[in-house]
Design a protein around this motif. Sequence first.
Motif, PDB file in Angstrom:
ATOM      1  N   TRP A   1       0.789  -1.225   0.000  1.00 24.16           N
ATOM      2  CA  TRP A   1       0.000   0.000   0.000  1.00 24.16           C
ATOM      3  C   TRP A   1       0.827   1.284   0.000  1.00 24.16           C
ATOM      4  O   TRP A   1       0.661   2.161  -0.827  1.00 24.16           O
ATOM      5  CB  TRP A   1      -0.970  -0.005   1.179  1.00 24.16           C
ATOM      6  CG  TRP A   1      -1.898   1.176   1.158  1.00 24.16           C
ATOM      7  CD1 TRP A   1      -1.921   2.204   2.029  1.00 24.16           C
ATOM      8  CD2 TRP A   1      -2.915   1.445   0.191  1.00 24.16           C
ATOM      9  NE1 TRP A   1      -2.888   3.106   1.680  1.00 24.16           N
ATOM     10  CE2 TRP A   1      -3.512   2.668   0.550  1.00 24.16           C
ATOM     11  CE3 TRP A   1      -3.375   0.788  -0.947  1.00 24.16           C
ATOM     12  CZ2 TRP A   1      -4.543   3.241  -0.180  1.00 24.16           C
ATOM     13  CZ3 TRP A   1      -4.392   1.364  -1.680  1.00 24.16           C
ATOM     14  CH2 TRP A   1      -4.966   2.573  -1.292  1.00 24.16           C
ATOM     15  N   ARG A   2       1.778   1.401   0.946  1.00 19.18           N
ATOM     16  CA  ARG A   2       2.516   2.655   1.088  1.00 19.18           C
ATOM     17  C   ARG A   2       3.327   2.950  -0.180  1.00 19.18           C
ATOM     18  O   ARG A   2       3.357   4.077  -0.661  1.00 19.18           O
ATOM     19  CB  ARG A   2       3.436   2.596   2.318  1.00 19.18           C
ATOM     20  CG  ARG A   2       3.887   3.958   2.799  1.00 19.18           C
ATOM     21  CD  ARG A   2       4.386   3.911   4.245  1.00 19.18           C
ATOM     22  NE  ARG A   2       5.610   3.161   4.405  1.00 19.18           N
ATOM     23  CZ  ARG A   2       6.840   3.692   4.336  1.00 19.18           C
ATOM     24  NH1 ARG A   2       6.972   4.976   4.139  1.00 19.18           N
ATOM     25  NH2 ARG A   2       7.903   2.946   4.488  1.00 19.18           N
TER      26      ARG A   2
ATOM     27  N   LEU B   1       0.997   3.978  -3.078  1.00 21.56           N
ATOM     28  CA  LEU B   1       0.511   5.345  -2.890  1.00 21.56           C
ATOM     29  C   LEU B   1       1.621   6.340  -3.202  1.00 21.56           C
ATOM     30  O   LEU B   1       1.412   7.350  -3.888  1.00 21.56           O
ATOM     31  CB  LEU B   1       0.049   5.498  -1.434  1.00 21.56           C
ATOM     32  CG  LEU B   1      -1.053   6.499  -1.153  1.00 21.56           C
ATOM     33  CD1 LEU B   1      -2.254   6.257  -2.048  1.00 21.56           C
ATOM     34  CD2 LEU B   1      -1.465   6.411   0.307  1.00 21.56           C
ATOM     35  N   MET B   2       2.811   6.052  -2.716  1.00 24.46           N
ATOM     36  CA  MET B   2       3.938   6.972  -2.904  1.00 24.46           C
ATOM     37  C   MET B   2       4.318   7.099  -4.372  1.00 24.46           C
ATOM     38  O   MET B   2       4.568   8.197  -4.864  1.00 24.46           O
ATOM     39  CB  MET B   2       5.120   6.444  -2.065  1.00 24.46           C
ATOM     40  CG  MET B   2       6.132   7.491  -1.692  1.00 24.46           C
ATOM     41  SD  MET B   2       5.407   8.942  -0.965  1.00 24.46           S
ATOM     42  CE  MET B   2       6.267  10.190  -1.915  1.00 24.46           C
TER      43      MET B   2
ATOM     44  N   THR C   1       2.333   6.726  -6.793  1.00 32.02           N
ATOM     45  CA  THR C   1       1.241   7.440  -7.437  1.00 32.02           C
ATOM     46  C   THR C   1       1.384   8.941  -7.237  1.00 32.02           C
ATOM     47  O   THR C   1       1.126   9.734  -8.136  1.00 32.02           O
ATOM     48  CB  THR C   1      -0.109   6.964  -6.861  1.00 32.02           C
ATOM     49  OG1 THR C   1      -0.222   5.568  -7.085  1.00 32.02           O
ATOM     50  CG2 THR C   1      -1.269   7.678  -7.502  1.00 32.02           C
ATOM     51  N   ILE C   2       1.836   9.344  -6.041  1.00 32.40           N
ATOM     52  CA  ILE C   2       1.994  10.763  -5.744  1.00 32.40           C
ATOM     53  C   ILE C   2       3.175  11.349  -6.519  1.00 32.40           C
ATOM     54  O   ILE C   2       3.053  12.379  -7.170  1.00 32.40           O
ATOM     55  CB  ILE C   2       2.197  10.980  -4.229  1.00 32.40           C
ATOM     56  CG1 ILE C   2       0.916  10.616  -3.484  1.00 32.40           C
ATOM     57  CG2 ILE C   2       2.578  12.418  -3.935  1.00 32.40           C
ATOM     58  CD1 ILE C   2       1.082  10.532  -1.992  1.00 32.40           C
ATOM     59  N   HIS C   3       4.316  10.709  -6.446  1.00 34.91           N
ATOM     60  CA  HIS C   3       5.497  11.233  -7.146  1.00 34.91           C
ATOM     61  C   HIS C   3       6.494  10.100  -7.343  1.00 34.91           C
ATOM     62  O   HIS C   3       7.098   9.634  -6.392  1.00 34.91           O
ATOM     63  CB  HIS C   3       6.131  12.363  -6.346  1.00 34.91           C
ATOM     64  CG  HIS C   3       7.028  13.229  -7.169  1.00 34.91           C
ATOM     65  ND1 HIS C   3       8.249  12.821  -7.599  1.00 34.91           N
ATOM     66  CD2 HIS C   3       6.871  14.475  -7.653  1.00 34.91           C
ATOM     67  CE1 HIS C   3       8.822  13.793  -8.306  1.00 34.91           C
ATOM     68  NE2 HIS C   3       7.997  14.810  -8.350  1.00 34.91           N
TER      69      HIS C   3
ATOM     70  N   LEU D   1      10.247  10.834  -6.316  1.00 36.96           N
ATOM     71  CA  LEU D   1      10.372  10.920  -4.862  1.00 36.96           C
ATOM     72  C   LEU D   1      10.344   9.511  -4.262  1.00 36.96           C
ATOM     73  O   LEU D   1      11.139   9.177  -3.383  1.00 36.96           O
ATOM     74  CB  LEU D   1       9.204  11.756  -4.326  1.00 36.96           C
ATOM     75  CG  LEU D   1       9.381  12.570  -3.051  1.00 36.96           C
ATOM     76  CD1 LEU D   1      10.638  13.395  -3.091  1.00 36.96           C
ATOM     77  CD2 LEU D   1       8.176  13.474  -2.835  1.00 36.96           C
TER      78      LEU D   1
ATOM     79  N   ARG E   1      11.229   6.795  -5.738  1.00 35.80           N
ATOM     80  CA  ARG E   1      12.471   6.120  -6.105  1.00 35.80           C
ATOM     81  C   ARG E   1      13.605   6.532  -5.167  1.00 35.80           C
ATOM     82  O   ARG E   1      14.370   5.691  -4.685  1.00 35.80           O
ATOM     83  CB  ARG E   1      12.831   6.483  -7.539  1.00 35.80           C
ATOM     84  CG  ARG E   1      13.464   5.379  -8.327  1.00 35.80           C
ATOM     85  CD  ARG E   1      13.841   5.889  -9.688  1.00 35.80           C
ATOM     86  NE  ARG E   1      12.688   6.009 -10.559  1.00 35.80           N
ATOM     87  CZ  ARG E   1      12.366   5.079 -11.450  1.00 35.80           C
ATOM     88  NH1 ARG E   1      13.078   3.986 -11.557  1.00 35.80           N
ATOM     89  NH2 ARG E   1      11.324   5.255 -12.224  1.00 35.80           N
ATOM     90  N   VAL E   2      13.702   7.832  -4.898  1.00 33.61           N
ATOM     91  CA  VAL E   2      14.764   8.321  -4.008  1.00 33.61           C
ATOM     92  C   VAL E   2      14.592   7.731  -2.609  1.00 33.61           C
ATOM     93  O   VAL E   2      15.574   7.445  -1.918  1.00 33.61           O
ATOM     94  CB  VAL E   2      14.749   9.869  -3.956  1.00 33.61           C
ATOM     95  CG1 VAL E   2      15.693  10.386  -2.876  1.00 33.61           C
ATOM     96  CG2 VAL E   2      15.131  10.451  -5.300  1.00 33.61           C
ATOM     97  N   GLU E   3      13.347   7.530  -2.208  1.00 34.28           N
ATOM     98  CA  GLU E   3      13.102   6.996  -0.871  1.00 34.28           C
ATOM     99  C   GLU E   3      13.197   5.474  -0.830  1.00 34.28           C
ATOM    100  O   GLU E   3      12.893   4.863   0.198  1.00 34.28           O
ATOM    101  CB  GLU E   3      11.741   7.481  -0.363  1.00 34.28           C
ATOM    102  CG  GLU E   3      11.785   8.965  -0.042  1.00 34.28           C
ATOM    103  CD  GLU E   3      10.440   9.552   0.333  1.00 34.28           C
ATOM    104  OE1 GLU E   3       9.520   8.784   0.657  1.00 34.28           O
ATOM    105  OE2 GLU E   3      10.317  10.785   0.288  1.00 34.28           O
TER     106      GLU E   3
ATOM    107  N   THR F   1      -9.305  11.073   2.849  1.00 36.49           N
ATOM    108  CA  THR F   1      -8.025  10.369   2.825  1.00 36.49           C
ATOM    109  C   THR F   1      -8.100   9.316   1.722  1.00 36.49           C
ATOM    110  O   THR F   1      -9.201   8.911   1.332  1.00 36.49           O
ATOM    111  CB  THR F   1      -7.716   9.642   4.155  1.00 36.49           C
ATOM    112  OG1 THR F   1      -8.607   8.528   4.281  1.00 36.49           O
ATOM    113  CG2 THR F   1      -7.873  10.543   5.370  1.00 36.49           C
ATOM    114  N   PRO F   2      -6.936   8.874   1.232  1.00 39.70           N
ATOM    115  CA  PRO F   2      -6.950   7.855   0.180  1.00 39.70           C
ATOM    116  C   PRO F   2      -7.656   6.581   0.643  1.00 39.70           C
ATOM    117  O   PRO F   2      -8.397   5.970  -0.132  1.00 39.70           O
ATOM    118  CB  PRO F   2      -5.469   7.583  -0.080  1.00 39.70           C
ATOM    119  CG  PRO F   2      -4.716   8.692   0.526  1.00 39.70           C
ATOM    120  CD  PRO F   2      -5.572   9.333   1.549  1.00 39.70           C
ATOM    121  N   GLU F   3      -7.440   6.207   1.904  1.00 37.82           N
ATOM    122  CA  GLU F   3      -8.019   4.953   2.394  1.00 37.82           C
ATOM    123  C   GLU F   3      -9.541   5.044   2.448  1.00 37.82           C
ATOM    124  O   GLU F   3     -10.246   4.094   2.111  1.00 37.82           O
ATOM    125  CB  GLU F   3      -7.466   4.609   3.776  1.00 37.82           C
ATOM    126  CG  GLU F   3      -5.994   4.208   3.776  1.00 37.82           C
ATOM    127  CD  GLU F   3      -5.053   5.395   3.635  1.00 37.82           C
ATOM    128  OE1 GLU F   3      -5.520   6.547   3.806  1.00 37.82           O
ATOM    129  OE2 GLU F   3      -3.865   5.192   3.342  1.00 37.82           O
TER     130      GLU F   3
END
Lengths: 270, 263
Positions: A152-153, A156-157, A159-161, A164, A166-168, A216-218
């Motif tokens: 999930w996380r 979502l991440m 999807t947002i960017h 970002l 990838r860097v994380e 919220t997305p959830e």
Amino acid sequence: MALIDSILDDFFWRALIGGLGVALVAGPLGCFVVWRRMAYFGDTLAHSALLGIALGFLFQLPLNLAIAGTCVALAIVLVILARSRTLATDTLLGILAHSALAIGLVTLSFMPEVRLDLSGYLFGDLLAMSRDDLLWIYGGAAIILTLLYRLWRGLLMTTIHEELARVEGFPVERLRLALMLMFSLVIAVAMKIVGVLLITALLIIPAATARRLANTPERMVLLAVVIGMLAVSGGLSLSWLSDSPAGPSVVVAAFTMFLLVYGVVRRPQA
Amino acid sequence: MLMTECLVTLKNATVRFDGPPVIDGINLTLNRGDIVTIIGPNGAGKTTLIKSILSIQKLSGGEIWLKPGARIGYVPQHLILQPTLPLSVRRFLMLTGEPEARCREALAQTGVSHLFDASIHHLSGGEKQRVLIARALARNPDLLVLDEPAQGVDINGQAALYDLIRTLRDQLQCGVIMISHDLHLVMAATDQVICLNQHICCSGRPEDISADPAFIETFGQQVAESLAVYHHHHNHQHTLHGDVVAGDGDACQHEDCHSHGTH
């Protein structure tokens, strides 16, 4: 057990249980379609499902498996072609969607021994739901929901960017592949309900309706599931009472809820 | 005094796609506590260079060394969010996986703690940048990478934003590398400027670089002169004839005055 057996003997209940199972996974995946602007992409995969059916008959494979496999193959081809940038993505999707559909229809016409209710595949044949279909739907749903929960996380991440994410340290490519696999699976199981031409509606309309009500997305996912289930129940009831085709009735019910929510709630929540 | 600790080294780094190289033979070292600013005309390869540092872009040639285990905080150029995705600032920050207290603290560091429960879709340009920086901070970065952090921010906000970046560097003792177009503003908030145009045209302290012939060639005489005036304002004064004389004692309260001896 006797009670469950008698419920499953009734075609209406089988249709309802199957429909609710599809709504359960169409909700969250529909949200990703809306968030990532993949509506046309989903449509293309759905169109290729008919090619999957043709290939399934040709090689005598289980149809659900053939559909899911064809969708996955097409999804991978799409990702590779889109990367080479020879054509705009929407042009590419348009070419592949309709070519896959046409090749599927032509292939089927070469197999006169296959007697096939084409309109059932194009618009769904909800009331012909078998016990095997139910197994497929709930098996597929279990796989999809487990994957969604675990990824999930990261999903979502990305999807947002994407950069970002990838860097994380999120495995962006593998997450995208997982999402494609889930789409293919949901198309294979949702086809029975609303057919090739209406699958995208079942994915998008509940999710878009939920957007107005969620902060919220959830919550948006949860509401999309509830709205999808209401649409299935409403559509089936309509079909039962007025003898309308089941698949289109489900989409009409979903669209009615969409209009109601957008008429009443004027601004998104967040 | 801290020992200089190297965070990133690029050796002869080159990236080419199809045609000529986008960045060519870049040598660069970034130490903890440094602020390095990359400037250059459009299409100079600035974004490609920082994407290489972020390991998003593979090098076609040369080498990159990153300090093992170094955490990178990335502030992307512009965050275009799909309005279809409902997202609060709180949720956006907590997607880093850091605890809520840490996210609140990071938001306070960038001066926007009141936005914790706001929707991310209702932020102004400056607020969005501060939230993005806070998100990078929440991960306790050793290296902060910013791609045009002042884009979409009004002119007062821009100066404040560069001030913030310098303050954060002082507090966290992290390394900072950023891309900027705001030559005037960024000059005061940086230790080293790299002027990029595929290759490194020139690099050095901001007060030296505006006199560099390569800089003048890239940005034009006018820009270079206006920058030169800007710096020299801090360091020395001109007589009525234009001769340079040493600045008075007051000028030495400015931060960049410790470069005085070498100037």
